[in-house]
Write a protein that holds these residues in place. Structure first.
Motif, short mmCIF file in Angstrom:
data_model
loop_
_atom_site.label_atom_id
_atom_site.label_comp_id
_atom_site.label_asym_id
_atom_site.label_seq_id
_atom_site.Cartn_x
_atom_site.Cartn_y
_atom_site.Cartn_z
N VAL A 20 35.34 -29.68 130.17
CA VAL A 20 36.00 -30.57 129.21
C VAL A 20 35.46 -31.99 129.36
CG1 VAL A 20 38.21 -31.63 128.56
CG2 VAL A 20 38.07 -29.16 128.93
N VAL A 21 35.34 -32.46 130.60
CA VAL A 21 34.79 -33.80 130.85
C VAL A 21 33.39 -33.91 130.26
CG1 VAL A 21 33.92 -35.36 132.65
CG2 VAL A 21 36.20 -34.34 132.87
N LYS A 22 32.55 -32.93 130.53
CA LYS A 22 31.17 -32.95 130.03
C LYS A 22 31.15 -32.95 128.50
CE LYS A 22 26.83 -30.38 130.40
NZ LYS A 22 26.15 -29.24 131.00
N TRP A 23 32.00 -32.15 127.87
CA TRP A 23 32.05 -32.07 126.42
C TRP A 23 32.50 -33.40 125.82
CZ3 TRP A 23 35.34 -32.47 122.26
CH2 TRP A 23 34.92 -31.85 121.08
N LEU A 24 33.56 -33.99 126.40
CA LEU A 24 34.04 -35.28 125.90
C LEU A 24 32.98 -36.36 126.05
CD1 LEU A 24 37.72 -35.24 127.22
CD2 LEU A 24 36.98 -35.06 124.83
N ARG A 25 32.30 -36.38 127.19
CA ARG A 25 31.24 -37.37 127.41
C ARG A 25 30.11 -37.20 126.40
NH1 ARG A 25 30.58 -37.55 134.01
NH2 ARG A 25 32.55 -38.66 134.43
N GLY A 28 30.86 -39.06 123.35
CA GLY A 28 31.05 -40.50 123.44
C GLY A 28 32.32 -40.98 124.10
N ILE A 29 33.07 -40.09 124.73
CA ILE A 29 34.32 -40.48 125.40
C ILE A 29 34.04 -40.63 126.90
CG2 ILE A 29 36.72 -39.81 125.88
CD1 ILE A 29 36.03 -40.39 122.90
N GLN A 30 34.48 -41.72 127.49
CA GLN A 30 34.31 -41.96 128.92
C GLN A 30 35.36 -41.17 129.70
OE1 GLN A 30 31.78 -43.61 130.37
NE2 GLN A 30 30.96 -43.78 128.30
N ALA A 31 35.16 -39.88 129.78
CA ALA A 31 36.12 -38.97 130.41
C ALA A 31 35.81 -38.79 131.90
CB ALA A 31 36.10 -37.61 129.71
N ASP A 32 36.85 -38.48 132.65
CA ASP A 32 36.73 -38.16 134.08
C ASP A 32 37.85 -37.22 134.48
OD1 ASP A 32 34.66 -39.16 135.83
OD2 ASP A 32 35.26 -41.17 135.16
N ARG A 33 37.63 -36.50 135.57
CA ARG A 33 38.70 -35.68 136.14
C ARG A 33 39.66 -36.59 136.88
NH1 ARG A 33 37.99 -32.55 140.22
NH2 ARG A 33 39.76 -31.27 139.78
N ILE A 34 40.94 -36.22 136.85
CA ILE A 34 41.94 -36.91 137.66
C ILE A 34 42.05 -36.14 138.96
CG2 ILE A 34 44.38 -37.50 137.86
CD1 ILE A 34 44.43 -37.80 134.80
N GLN A 35 41.98 -36.83 140.08
CA GLN A 35 42.07 -36.19 141.39
C GLN A 35 43.39 -35.43 141.52
OE1 GLN A 35 39.64 -36.06 143.68
NE2 GLN A 35 40.91 -34.73 144.91
N ALA A 36 43.30 -34.16 141.84
CA ALA A 36 44.50 -33.33 142.03
C ALA A 36 45.25 -33.75 143.29
CB ALA A 36 44.11 -31.86 142.12
N ASP A 41 51.94 -36.08 138.91
CA ASP A 41 50.90 -35.43 138.10
C ASP A 41 50.78 -36.13 136.75
OD1 ASP A 41 49.11 -33.70 136.92
OD2 ASP A 41 50.41 -31.94 137.03
N LYS A 42 49.56 -36.57 136.42
CA LYS A 42 49.30 -37.29 135.17
C LYS A 42 48.27 -36.56 134.32
CE LYS A 42 50.50 -41.69 137.23
NZ LYS A 42 50.06 -43.04 137.56
N GLY A 43 48.14 -35.23 134.53
CA GLY A 43 47.19 -34.45 133.77
C GLY A 43 45.93 -34.18 134.57
N ASP A 44 44.92 -33.62 133.88
CA ASP A 44 43.68 -33.20 134.54
C ASP A 44 42.49 -34.09 134.22
OD1 ASP A 44 44.86 -30.95 135.79
OD2 ASP A 44 44.59 -29.76 133.97
N VAL A 45 42.47 -34.65 133.01
CA VAL A 45 41.29 -35.38 132.55
C VAL A 45 41.72 -36.67 131.87
CG1 VAL A 45 39.34 -35.28 130.91
CG2 VAL A 45 39.98 -33.24 132.22
N THR A 46 41.00 -37.75 132.14
CA THR A 46 41.20 -39.01 131.42
C THR A 46 40.21 -39.07 130.27
OG1 THR A 46 39.59 -40.22 132.75
CG2 THR A 46 41.87 -40.23 133.53
N GLY A 47 40.46 -39.91 129.32
CA GLY A 47 39.54 -40.07 128.20
C GLY A 47 40.02 -41.13 127.24
N VAL A 94 33.37 -25.76 124.73
CA VAL A 94 34.69 -26.39 124.75
C VAL A 94 35.16 -26.71 123.32
CG1 VAL A 94 35.99 -28.43 125.52
CG2 VAL A 94 34.40 -27.27 127.09
N GLY A 95 34.24 -26.99 122.43
CA GLY A 95 34.60 -27.26 121.04
C GLY A 95 35.27 -26.08 120.35
N GLU A 96 35.15 -24.89 120.91
CA GLU A 96 35.78 -23.68 120.36
C GLU A 96 37.05 -23.30 121.11
OE1 GLU A 96 34.84 -22.09 117.56
OE2 GLU A 96 33.40 -23.72 117.35
N TRP A 97 37.43 -24.06 122.13
CA TRP A 97 38.67 -23.81 122.85
C TRP A 97 39.84 -24.29 122.00
CZ3 TRP A 97 37.60 -25.48 128.63
CH2 TRP A 97 36.52 -24.73 129.12
#
Length: 116
Positions: A20-25, A28-36, A41-47, A94-97
């Motif tokens: 998901v991070v790779k797809w968002l990036r 053009g989205i500056q996405a990153d994983r959130i440390q588990a 808990d604030k989710g899994d990915v920022t963007g 990911v675009g098909e998820w």
């Protein structure tokens, strides 16, 4: 030290989050994983500021539990909305998820878009 990546489910979830991070990036989205393992808990990915992104890669989905988790994460992150990105079996693009959210979250998002 305990290695949480020993679990096949954890590795599968981690791989889905990275996809998901790779797809968002790539879009053009500056996405990153959130440390588990953070205390709130604030989710899994920022963007996007104010948006919680939760990623699921399961054969059978438990939507009720996911929605409860998402609502809690939205509060924890002081966000205005959130989405669950769920991997569809057999699809690596990911675009098909699926992007799934409770109707309340969708409605609030639509109102924000309408205000622009």
């Amino acid at each position: 030290r305990f290695n949480t990546m020993n679990s096949p489910q954890k590795r599968k979830g981690h791989a889905a989050e990275l996809a998901v991070v790779k797809w968002l990036r790539a879009h053009g989205i500056q996405a990153d994983r959130i440390q588990a393992g953070t205390h709130a808990d604030k989710g899994d990915v920022t963007g996007w500021p104010g948006v919680v992104i939760e990623v699921k890669d399961r054969k059978a989905h438990s939507w009720h539990g996911y929605f409860e988790q998402l609502r809690s994460q939205i509060v924890n992150a002081n966000a205005y909305t959130g989405v669950i990105i769920a991997k569809r079996p057999g699809l690596t693009d990911v675009g098909e998820w699926m992007a799934v959210m409770p109707v309340t979250e969708w409605f609030q998002l639509m109102q924000l878009l309408e205000d622009k």
